[in-house]
Design an enzyme around this catalytic site. Structure first.
Site, PDB file in Angstrom:
ATOM      1  N   LYS A   1      -1.015  83.725 -17.586  1.00  0.00           N
ATOM      2  CA  LYS A   1      -0.503  83.899 -18.954  1.00  0.00           C
ATOM      3  C   LYS A   1       0.899  83.292 -19.085  1.00  0.00           C
ATOM      4  O   LYS A   1       1.195  82.594 -20.062  1.00  0.00           O
ATOM      5  CB  LYS A   1      -0.489  85.392 -19.305  1.00  0.00           C
ATOM      6  CG  LYS A   1      -0.069  85.694 -20.726  1.00  0.00           C
ATOM      7  CD  LYS A   1      -0.736  86.952 -21.235  1.00  0.00           C
ATOM      8  CE  LYS A   1      -0.139  88.232 -20.644  1.00  0.00           C
ATOM      9  NZ  LYS A   1       1.198  88.535 -21.177  1.00  0.00           N
TER      10      LYS A   1
ATOM     11  N   ARG B   1       4.158  78.761 -21.395  1.00  0.00           N
ATOM     12  CA  ARG B   1       5.183  77.733 -21.158  1.00  0.00           C
ATOM     13  C   ARG B   1       4.613  76.325 -21.310  1.00  0.00           C
ATOM     14  O   ARG B   1       5.305  75.416 -21.759  1.00  0.00           O
ATOM     15  CB  ARG B   1       5.796  77.940 -19.776  1.00  0.00           C
ATOM     16  CG  ARG B   1       6.751  79.166 -19.738  1.00  0.00           C
ATOM     17  CD  ARG B   1       6.943  79.666 -18.328  1.00  0.00           C
ATOM     18  NE  ARG B   1       7.940  80.724 -18.215  1.00  0.00           N
ATOM     19  CZ  ARG B   1       7.723  82.021 -18.467  1.00  0.00           C
ATOM     20  NH1 ARG B   1       6.539  82.434 -18.890  1.00  0.00           N
ATOM     21  NH2 ARG B   1       8.694  82.903 -18.310  1.00  0.00           N
TER      22      ARG B   1
ATOM     23  N   GLY C   1       4.996  89.683 -26.172  1.00  0.00           N
ATOM     24  CA  GLY C   1       6.445  89.694 -25.976  1.00  0.00           C
ATOM     25  C   GLY C   1       6.933  88.372 -25.432  1.00  0.00           C
ATOM     26  O   GLY C   1       7.964  87.839 -25.857  1.00  0.00           O
TER      27      GLY C   1
ATOM     28  N   ASP D   1       4.493  93.656 -13.713  1.00  0.00           N
ATOM     29  CA  ASP D   1       3.301  93.927 -14.532  1.00  0.00           C
ATOM     30  C   ASP D   1       2.218  94.667 -13.749  1.00  0.00           C
ATOM     31  O   ASP D   1       1.192  95.046 -14.324  1.00  0.00           O
ATOM     32  CB  ASP D   1       2.730  92.620 -15.081  1.00  0.00           C
ATOM     33  CG  ASP D   1       3.659  92.011 -16.127  1.00  0.00           C
ATOM     34  OD1 ASP D   1       4.434  92.764 -16.752  1.00  0.00           O
ATOM     35  OD2 ASP D   1       3.616  90.782 -16.307  1.00  0.00           O
TER      36      ASP D   1
HETATM   37  C1  S3P Z   1       6.942  87.418 -18.443  1.00  0.00           C
HETATM   38  C2  S3P Z   1       7.985  88.159 -17.986  1.00  0.00           C
HETATM   39  C3  S3P Z   1       7.923  89.614 -17.759  1.00  0.00           C
HETATM   40  C4  S3P Z   1       6.493  90.129 -17.780  1.00  0.00           C
HETATM   41  C5  S3P Z   1       5.668  89.528 -18.865  1.00  0.00           C
HETATM   42  C6  S3P Z   1       5.625  88.012 -18.716  1.00  0.00           C
HETATM   43  C7  S3P Z   1       7.127  85.961 -18.610  1.00  0.00           C
HETATM   44  O1  S3P Z   1       8.652  90.256 -18.781  1.00  0.00           O
HETATM   45  O2  S3P Z   1       6.480  91.548 -17.883  1.00  0.00           O
HETATM   46  O3  S3P Z   1       4.353  90.020 -18.828  1.00  0.00           O
HETATM   47  O4  S3P Z   1       6.129  85.230 -18.722  1.00  0.00           O
HETATM   48  O5  S3P Z   1       8.285  85.511 -18.620  1.00  0.00           O
HETATM   49  P1  S3P Z   1      10.259  90.455 -18.631  1.00  0.00           P
HETATM   50  O6  S3P Z   1      10.844  89.120 -18.527  1.00  0.00           O
HETATM   51  O7  S3P Z   1      10.708  91.176 -19.861  1.00  0.00           O
HETATM   52  O8  S3P Z   1      10.402  91.276 -17.377  1.00  0.00           O
END
Ligand code: S3P
Length: 448
Positions: free
Chosen positions: A28, A33, A101, A326
């Site tokens: 993911k 990216r 997020g 995660d």
């Molecule tokens: C991610 C970073 C992590 C992770 C999310 C994916 C990423 O979050 O929990 O599932 O792809 O950069 P944080 O950067 O807030 O720790």
């Protein structure tokens, strides 16, 4: 779809030995990216193995809204004709990042130093997550954000007209913060510097270098200092997305707890900033072998052979948290079957994920007869030495990993385990139920 549709209650039941091959979907983090950097590059980026979960599809849609030409050619195969650094157009409508997020935070970073405005929103889970951790560093570049009270989505980002390079020490161990700052630095003359105390996943740095940006990482007394030289010309790339270790975690852990299981999980990305769960499981006594180790697209990869194992609780070193952030939900589920307790400290970031994951795991484990202890930044699971009652219904709070963790747990409990809504699984692992069923797992959608 999660957060937008009718809940999908699901149940898992004690299953016979899991066997066969689990081909989990693309990573993911790397998928998001690939689309964002492809959109900022000049020329056509070609991606294979892209995760076609809702989170990533929402990012693809967003990149099109910012002016990139994004096309799906076939299963996991996509092209992106980029607009070049600084070439983003202003979207004509609100950008809905759904449950993602990573999507919303990286895209905010990528547009914050262009003279355009964009309004972002998401589902109920995303609308409750903190955005100040992103908008604060982006304000240093000259971007302005106006959201709801406490900086929640929906939020409008007013991109900086004359962006300034930034030197920023991240207050949280977060690859999303790091990546948002680096992506913002792309359209700024001069060096943007991000300092992180603990090393978080480094897919952005690796991929930026792959696209031709000058990114250096130096270890200092303060942690890791990452410097990006602004205004590079990013050149389109061919990207083969490795399979997601965070998705592999579910069949791997299920096989460990279901008696007699023996499965192969091929082609899993083992970037050291992501592989903390596997280290922990091996410490617990898991029979996992890493076969055919190799490098693909700049990322270390191996095939995982996993056999059911008798596990012993461990204390997970807090400094390992960023490399398995995660994976604490599924580790907590597996820890219930171990002998002795599993102690997870230094994990307060879990409270601001798709839901408060410490609370969600604690409540769900209790509902299934597992004793836990919890605090602001820790969770302790008391292992039941192979025999877990089950029988509970767990609230998933629109969180895909909470749903999958409890469904995996129910494959080895005495009574079935239910989740109130498995809809969010579509965000990261759309083929979860089918893949697990093919291995022999009994996971069903409840009839309403
Ligand atoms: C991610 C970073 C992590 C992770 C999310 C994916 C990423 O979050 O929990 O599932 O792809 O950069 P944080 O950067 O807030 O720790």
């Amino acid at each position: 779809m999660s957060g937008h549709g009718t809940p999908i209650p699901m149940t898992s039941r004690a299953s016979g030995a899991l066997t066969g091959t689990a081909n989990v979907p693309g990573d993911k983090s790397v998928s998001h990216r690939s689309l964002i950097l492809g959109a900022l590059a000049v020329g056509q980026t070609h991606v294979t193995g892209l995760l076609e979960g809702q989170d990533v599809l929402d990012t693809a849609k967003a990149m099109a809204a910012f002016g990139a030409d994004v096309k799906r050619l076939g299963d996991g195969e996509w092209t992106i004709n980029g607009v070049g650094v600084g070439g983003f157009a202003e979207p004509e409508d609100v950008i809905d990042c759904g449950n993602a997020g990573t999507g919303v935070r990286l895209i905010m970073g990528a547009m914050a130093t262009s003279p355009i405005n964009a309004t972002f929103t998401g589902d109920a889970s995303l609308r409750s997550r903190p955005m100040g951790r992103i908008t604060e560093p982006l304000a240093l570049f000259g971007a302005q954000a106006v959201g709801r009270a406490k900086g929640l989505l929906p939020l409008t980002m007013v991109g900086a007209q004359n962006p300034m390079p930034v030197r920023y020490t991240s207050p949280h161990p977060s690859a999303q913060i790091k990546s948002a700052v680096l992506l913002a630095g792309l359209n700024v003359a001069g060096d943007t510097v991000l300092i992180e105390k603990e090393k978080t996943r480094d897919h952005s740095e690796r991929m930026l270098r792959g696209f031709g940006a000058d990114v250096t990482t130096v270890e200092t007394d303060d942690g890791f200092e990452i410097t990006l030289k602004g205004q590079p010309e990013l050149k389109a790339q061919t990207i083969a997305v490795p399979r997601d270790p965070s998705s592999a975690a579910f069949p791997v852990c299920a096989a460990l707890i279901v008696e007699g299981s023996d499965i192969l999980v091929p082609n899993i990305g083992l970037n050291p900033t992501r592989a903390g769960l596997f280290t922990t499981l091996v410490e617990m006594g898991a029979d996992i072998t890493f076969e055919n180790k190799r490098e693909e697209g700049g990322e270390p990869v191996a095939d995982l052979r996993v056999r059911a194992s008798k596990l012993t609780g461990v204390e997970v070193p807090p400094e390992r948290a960023p490399s398995m952030i995660d994976e604490y939900p599924i580790l907590s589920a597996v820890a219930a079957f171990a002998s002795g307790k599993t102690v997870m400290r230094g994990v307060k970031e879990l409270r601001v994920k798709e839901c408060d994951r410490i609370d969600a795991m604690a409540r769900g484990l209790e509902a299934n007869g597992v004793k836990i202890e919890e605090g602001d930044d820790f969770l302790i699971v008391h292992g039941q030495d192979g025999s877990v009652r089950g029988g509970g219904t767990c609230a998933t709070h629109l969180d895909h990993r909470i749903a999958m963790s409890f469904l995996c747990m129910g494959l080895a409990t005495q009574e079935p385990v239910s989740v109130d809504d498995g809809g969010a699984i579509m965000t990261s692992f759309p083929i979860f139920q089918e893949l697990m069923s093919d291995l022999g797992a009994q996971i069903t959608r409840n009839n309403r």
